[in-house]
Write a protein that holds these residues in place. Structure first.
Motif, PDB file in Angstrom:
ATOM      1  N   PHE A 266      -3.457   2.341   9.871  1.00 11.11           N
ATOM      2  CA  PHE A 266      -3.439   1.996   8.453  1.00 11.11           C
ATOM      3  C   PHE A 266      -4.492   2.766   7.672  1.00 11.11           C
ATOM      4  CE2 PHE A 266      -4.571  -1.079   4.968  1.00 11.11           C
ATOM      5  CZ  PHE A 266      -3.409  -0.909   4.250  1.00 11.11           C
ATOM      6  N   ILE A 267      -5.576   3.159   8.325  1.00  9.17           N
ATOM      7  CA  ILE A 267      -6.640   3.873   7.617  1.00  9.17           C
ATOM      8  C   ILE A 267      -6.145   5.208   7.057  1.00  9.17           C
ATOM      9  CG2 ILE A 267      -7.568   5.102   9.637  1.00  9.17           C
ATOM     10  CD1 ILE A 267     -10.370   4.618   8.450  1.00  9.17           C
ATOM     11  N   SER A 268      -5.168   5.819   7.722  1.00 10.66           N
ATOM     12  CA  SER A 268      -4.651   7.090   7.217  1.00 10.66           C
ATOM     13  C   SER A 268      -3.913   6.901   5.890  1.00 10.66           C
ATOM     14  CB  SER A 268      -3.739   7.754   8.256  1.00 10.66           C
ATOM     15  OG  SER A 268      -2.663   6.905   8.612  1.00 10.66           O
ATOM     16  N   LEU A 269      -3.270   5.744   5.719  1.00  6.92           N
ATOM     17  CA  LEU A 269      -2.645   5.438   4.430  1.00  6.92           C
ATOM     18  C   LEU A 269      -3.722   5.140   3.389  1.00  6.92           C
ATOM     19  CD1 LEU A 269      -0.237   4.909   2.616  1.00  6.92           C
ATOM     20  CD2 LEU A 269      -0.052   2.606   3.605  1.00  6.92           C
ATOM     21  N   GLU A 270      -4.768   4.428   3.792  1.00  5.27           N
ATOM     22  CA  GLU A 270      -5.884   4.176   2.884  1.00  5.27           C
ATOM     23  C   GLU A 270      -6.537   5.485   2.440  1.00  5.27           C
ATOM     24  OE1 GLU A 270      -7.718  -0.134   4.080  1.00  5.27           O
ATOM     25  OE2 GLU A 270      -8.156   1.524   5.460  1.00  5.27           O
ATOM     26  N   ASN A 271      -6.632   6.433   3.369  1.00  3.45           N
ATOM     27  CA  ASN A 271      -7.216   7.731   3.032  1.00  3.45           C
ATOM     28  C   ASN A 271      -6.381   8.452   1.978  1.00  3.45           C
ATOM     29  OD1 ASN A 271      -8.236   8.388   6.472  1.00  3.45           O
ATOM     30  ND2 ASN A 271      -9.370   7.425   4.819  1.00  3.45           N
ATOM     31  N   LEU A 272      -5.073   8.440   2.148  1.00  2.00           N
ATOM     32  CA  LEU A 272      -4.194   9.089   1.175  1.00  2.00           C
ATOM     33  C   LEU A 272      -4.318   8.441  -0.202  1.00  2.00           C
ATOM     34  CD1 LEU A 272      -1.007   9.650   3.367  1.00  2.00           C
ATOM     35  CD2 LEU A 272      -2.290  11.457   2.192  1.00  2.00           C
TER      36      LEU A 272
ATOM     37  N   ALA B 217       0.838  -1.209   0.000  1.00  2.62           N
ATOM     38  CA  ALA B 217       0.000   0.000   0.000  1.00  2.62           C
ATOM     39  C   ALA B 217       0.867   1.250   0.000  1.00  2.62           C
ATOM     40  CB  ALA B 217      -0.932  -0.011   1.208  1.00  2.62           C
ATOM     41  N   LEU B 218       1.942   1.219   0.744  1.00  2.00           N
ATOM     42  CA  LEU B 218       2.844   2.362   0.789  1.00  2.00           C
ATOM     43  C   LEU B 218       3.476   2.602  -0.583  1.00  2.00           C
ATOM     44  CD1 LEU B 218       3.825   4.402   2.904  1.00  2.00           C
ATOM     45  CD2 LEU B 218       5.743   2.869   3.391  1.00  2.00           C
ATOM     46  N   LEU B 219       3.882   1.522  -1.239  1.00  2.00           N
ATOM     47  CA  LEU B 219       4.457   1.651  -2.574  1.00  2.00           C
ATOM     48  C   LEU B 219       3.404   2.089  -3.592  1.00  2.00           C
ATOM     49  CD1 LEU B 219       6.781  -1.505  -2.614  1.00  2.00           C
ATOM     50  CD2 LEU B 219       7.436   0.881  -2.261  1.00  2.00           C
ATOM     51  N   GLN B 220       2.166   1.649  -3.399  1.00  2.00           N
ATOM     52  CA  GLN B 220       1.078   2.099  -4.278  1.00  2.00           C
ATOM     53  C   GLN B 220       0.889   3.607  -4.165  1.00  2.00           C
ATOM     54  OE1 GLN B 220      -2.807   0.554  -3.288  1.00  2.00           O
ATOM     55  NE2 GLN B 220      -3.756   1.361  -5.147  1.00  2.00           N
ATOM     56  N   LEU B 221       0.984   4.125  -2.940  1.00  2.00           N
ATOM     57  CA  LEU B 221       0.873   5.572  -2.743  1.00  2.00           C
ATOM     58  C   LEU B 221       1.973   6.296  -3.509  1.00  2.00           C
ATOM     59  CD1 LEU B 221      -0.428   8.028  -1.355  1.00  2.00           C
ATOM     60  CD2 LEU B 221       1.128   7.634   0.574  1.00  2.00           C
ATOM     61  N   TRP B 222       3.193   5.759  -3.492  1.00  3.04           N
ATOM     62  CA  TRP B 222       4.281   6.386  -4.236  1.00  3.04           C
ATOM     63  C   TRP B 222       3.978   6.409  -5.737  1.00  3.04           C
ATOM     64  CZ3 TRP B 222       8.819   8.863  -2.904  1.00  3.04           C
ATOM     65  CH2 TRP B 222       9.687   9.142  -3.958  1.00  3.04           C
ATOM     66  N   ARG B 223       3.488   5.292  -6.251  1.00  3.14           N
ATOM     67  CA  ARG B 223       3.169   5.229  -7.692  1.00  3.14           C
ATOM     68  C   ARG B 223       2.121   6.268  -8.070  1.00  3.14           C
ATOM     69  NH1 ARG B 223       2.716  -0.346  -6.427  1.00  3.14           N
ATOM     70  NH2 ARG B 223       4.588  -1.538  -6.969  1.00  3.14           N
TER      71      ARG B 223
END
Length: 345
Positions: A210-216, A169-175
């Motif tokens: 983890f929800i804060s990463l999902e929000n982003l 998920a973190l790498l998906q945010l970067w993409r």
């Protein structure tokens, strides 16, 4: 929050790290919590003057008597206004009386979708210290209960840097943030360009989960233009010391969950109760509201000409504005909020 935690970010959009100017220090006081400081603390800062203390006591006394008086008016509203609400069928009179009840009696009426006047909520009641009020939420539909339960389950999941799905998920945010850039390692100085506090983003999730990463990720997918503009600080005249984008996002998730009473058995605030109505219409109401709040926060930041150390003040102003918009009578979905119009897809 001390000056040791500051990082100077002049060009967030430059992820190569060559043009960015950083002023960093390391130490045990690096920020692992959201940048909220004493956001929920009522205590005085060390070194407060006697005059400030006296002013605070006067404000408390004023609030105490104001609440006592409002309760008397609220009781009057219960005896006189409420019966009329149930007896009359005049829509204009209904709207007028409801506004009067809300204004002078602090009587909170939330409109339901199933009837003309909706369901009348209980009037605010003060605690023994006379400083807090509480509302009772209306009964939830099975759909609301299911969606609220799912949202609360999401809130309980901490970010775990050792879990593959969290890493992905973190790498998906970067993409999503930098589609033309190569993926960095999970620990890299490049993460700072997105607004993480250090080279390891996993250390910044303690307050948001983890929800804060999902929000982003949701923000980047559903409103990519607004996401990119905020990420790269493209709107308005920016401060020299900008807020860090990613950590600001964690803060917003954190504040939003508290504002809506999502970790309580039942919401006791008007904002929390109104949110349950939004949840009836939209399963992703929290995520959409998050996007509105992020855009609203940036607008507040620009309007206040704020800098890094004023981040908490901007958060408080954002929360207040969002609460006001949620209280508007005609809001039945996130898209009805005035601030929603600021978002761009």
């Amino acid at each position: 929050m001390t000056s040791r935690t500051l990082r100077k970010r002049l060009h967030h959009g430059d992820v190569d790290g060559k043009k960015n100017e950083h002023l960093e220090t390391s130490g045990s006081d690096d920020l692992n919590e959201p940048l909220l400081g004493n956001y929920y603390s009522d205590t005085h800062a060390e070194g407060s003057s006697l005059e400030e203390t006296c002013d605070d006591e006067r404000r408390k006394e004023y609030l105490h008597w104001t609440l006592l008086f409002s309760q008397l008016i609220a009781q009057w509203a219960r005896w006189l206004v409420v019966p009329v609400l149930h007896l009359t069928s005049n829509v204009k009179l209904l709207n007028c009386l409801k506004k009067v009840a809300i204004f002078i009696g602090q009587a909170n009426i939330v409109l339901g979708s199933g009837s003309l006047i909706g369901q009348l909520l209980t009037f605010p009641s003060t605690t023994q210290n006379g400083q807090s009020t509480k509302l009772l939420a209306p009964p939830l539909s099975p759909l609301q209960e299911a969606r609220l339960r799912k949202l609360r389950q999401r809130l309980e999941v901490p970010f775990d840097g050792s879990r593959v799905e969290h890493q992905d998920a973190l790498l998906q945010l970067w993409r999503l943030a930098y589609p033309d850039k190569e993926l960095p390692p999970l620990k890299s100085e490049l993460w700072k360009q997105m607004g993480w506090q250090g080279s390891d983003p996993s250390t910044d999730f303690r307050g948001g989960g983890f929800i804060s990463l999902e929000n982003l990720i949701f923000f980047a997918q559903q409103y990519p233009e607004s996401f990119q503009r905020l990420l790269h600080k493209q709107d308005g005249t920016r401060a020299e010391w900008e807020y860090p984008f990613a950590v600001a996002g964690i803060n917003i998730s954190f504040v939003l969950a508290h504002m809506l009473d999502l970790q309580s058995a039942e919401p006791a605030s008007l904002a929390g109760i109104r949110f349950l109505e939004l949840l009836q219409e939209d399963e992703m109401a929290f995520d959409n509201l998050y996007c509105v709040a992020f855009q609203m926060m940036d607008a507040q930041w620009l309007a206040k000409r704020a800098s890094y150390m004023e981040f908490n003040d901007v958060l408080k102003s954002t929360r207040s504005q969002l609460e006001r918009e949620l209280a508007l009578e005609d809001v039945s979905s996130v898209k009805d909020l005035p601030a929603y119009n600021m978002l761009r897809r």
